[in-house]
Design a protein around this motif. Structure first.
Motif, PDB file in Angstrom:
ATOM      1  N   ARG A  40      -1.163   4.385  -1.442  1.00 38.50           N
ATOM      2  CA  ARG A  40      -2.662   4.716  -0.263  1.00 38.50           C
ATOM      3  C   ARG A  40      -2.898   3.837   0.456  1.00 38.50           C
ATOM      4  N   GLY A  45      -8.335  -3.651  -1.351  1.00 32.41           N
ATOM      5  CA  GLY A  45      -7.579  -2.070  -2.818  1.00 32.41           C
ATOM      6  C   GLY A  45      -6.056  -2.726  -2.510  1.00 32.41           C
ATOM      7  N   HIS A  54      -3.079   5.549   3.014  1.00 37.13           N
ATOM      8  CA  HIS A  54      -3.796   6.764   4.018  1.00 37.13           C
ATOM      9  C   HIS A  54      -4.976   6.046   3.899  1.00 37.13           C
ATOM     10  N   THR A  55      -5.516   4.964   2.797  1.00 36.99           N
ATOM     11  CA  THR A  55      -7.241   5.176   2.424  1.00 36.99           C
ATOM     12  C   THR A  55      -7.826   3.829   3.650  1.00 36.99           C
ATOM     13  N   PRO A  56      -8.979   4.183   3.678  1.00 33.38           N
ATOM     14  CA  PRO A  56      -9.963   3.731   5.204  1.00 33.38           C
ATOM     15  C   PRO A  56      -9.349   2.609   5.367  1.00 33.38           C
ATOM     16  N   ARG A  83       1.147  11.719   6.958  1.00 29.92           N
ATOM     17  CA  ARG A  83       2.070  11.417   5.865  1.00 29.92           C
ATOM     18  C   ARG A  83       3.477  11.780   5.882  1.00 29.92           C
ATOM     19  N   ALA A 116       0.476  -1.208  -0.377  1.00 27.94           N
ATOM     20  CA  ALA A 116      -0.348   0.170  -0.084  1.00 27.94           C
ATOM     21  C   ALA A 116       0.991   1.389  -0.250  1.00 27.94           C
ATOM     22  N   ARG A 144      -5.626   1.693   6.888  1.00 25.41           N
ATOM     23  CA  ARG A 144      -6.062   2.254   8.525  1.00 25.41           C
ATOM     24  C   ARG A 144      -6.503   1.274   9.179  1.00 25.41           C
TER      25      ARG A 144
END
Length: 207
Positions: free
Chosen positions: A30, A202, A32-34, A100, A25, A37
């Motif tokens: 990616r 994802g 920081h996508t839900p 980030r 990721a 996380r």
């Protein structure tokens, strides 16, 4: 009586798998996508429960049986020291994910290498030692501590998390180590609920 380490090895494999997903990721931008996380939050929770139970219930019981065995006592010291090195790396990755930060890839690599070294050391040296000195009751106290900490709600995540992405043989081996009621609950309720949580969504299709 031989101790069945199936769940221990399966947990280790799940930790390694989750860090591979995190690294993927991060590389793909990616992190920081839900879904990522949520996957990271579950990973840190599972690792905390695992290591806390080892520190509280497992290593002290092994240590009690190692009088006059300084080399084996040194191994336990190593196990505890390795746990202590992992904790600040977890905190650093967590902060870098939130902020980030540009050093996130390096921190994930450092955490992955450190945890993998620890898990390998435990598998190669500590598990054989436990097999040699612990009783079934000792092992039951450790696994009981894990079950108590997880509770039924935690188990409903832990069990399908272990086999998330596992091949048929690994799934069969793990489920074969569980009581029949747990297998039924997982099949009827837990796996579906786990899928809906979208952990690591994802990054890699679950199951």
């Amino acid at each position: 009586m031989s101790i069945d380490f199936t769940a221990m090895y399966a947990s280790h494999d799940a930790f390694r798998r989750d860090l591979e997903r995190l690294a993927q990721a991060v590389a793909e931008g990616r992190a920081h996508t839900p879904g990522v996380r949520a996957g990271w939050a579950n990973f840190t929770r599972q690792l905390h429960i695992h290591h806390t139970a080892e520190d509280a219930e497992l290593w002290p019981r092994v240590r009690e049986r190692l009088t006059g065995r300084p080399r084996d006592l040194a191994l336990l010291d190593d196990m505890e020291a390795e746990h202590a090195r992992i904790d600040p790396l977890l905190a650093s990755v967590d902060t870098a994910l939130t902020d980030r930060a540009p050093e996130l890839p390096d921190l994930v690599r450092a955490l992955t290498a450190t945890l993998d070294d620890h898990l390998g050391h435990e598998e190669d040296s500590a598990l054989p030692l436990m097999q040699d000195v612990l009783t079934a009751a000792d092992w039951g106290a450790f696994t009981g501590r894990m079950r108590e900490t997880q509770g039924l709600r935690g188990a409903s995540v832990f069990v399908p998390w272990i086999v998330d992405g596992a091949g048929p043989a690994d799934r069969e081996r793990f489920f074969g180590s569980l009581p029949a009621p747990v297998r039924v609950l997982n099949r009827l309720f837990w796996e579906g609920s786990y899928r809906r949580k979208g952990l690591w969504a994802g990054v890699q299709d679950a199951f």
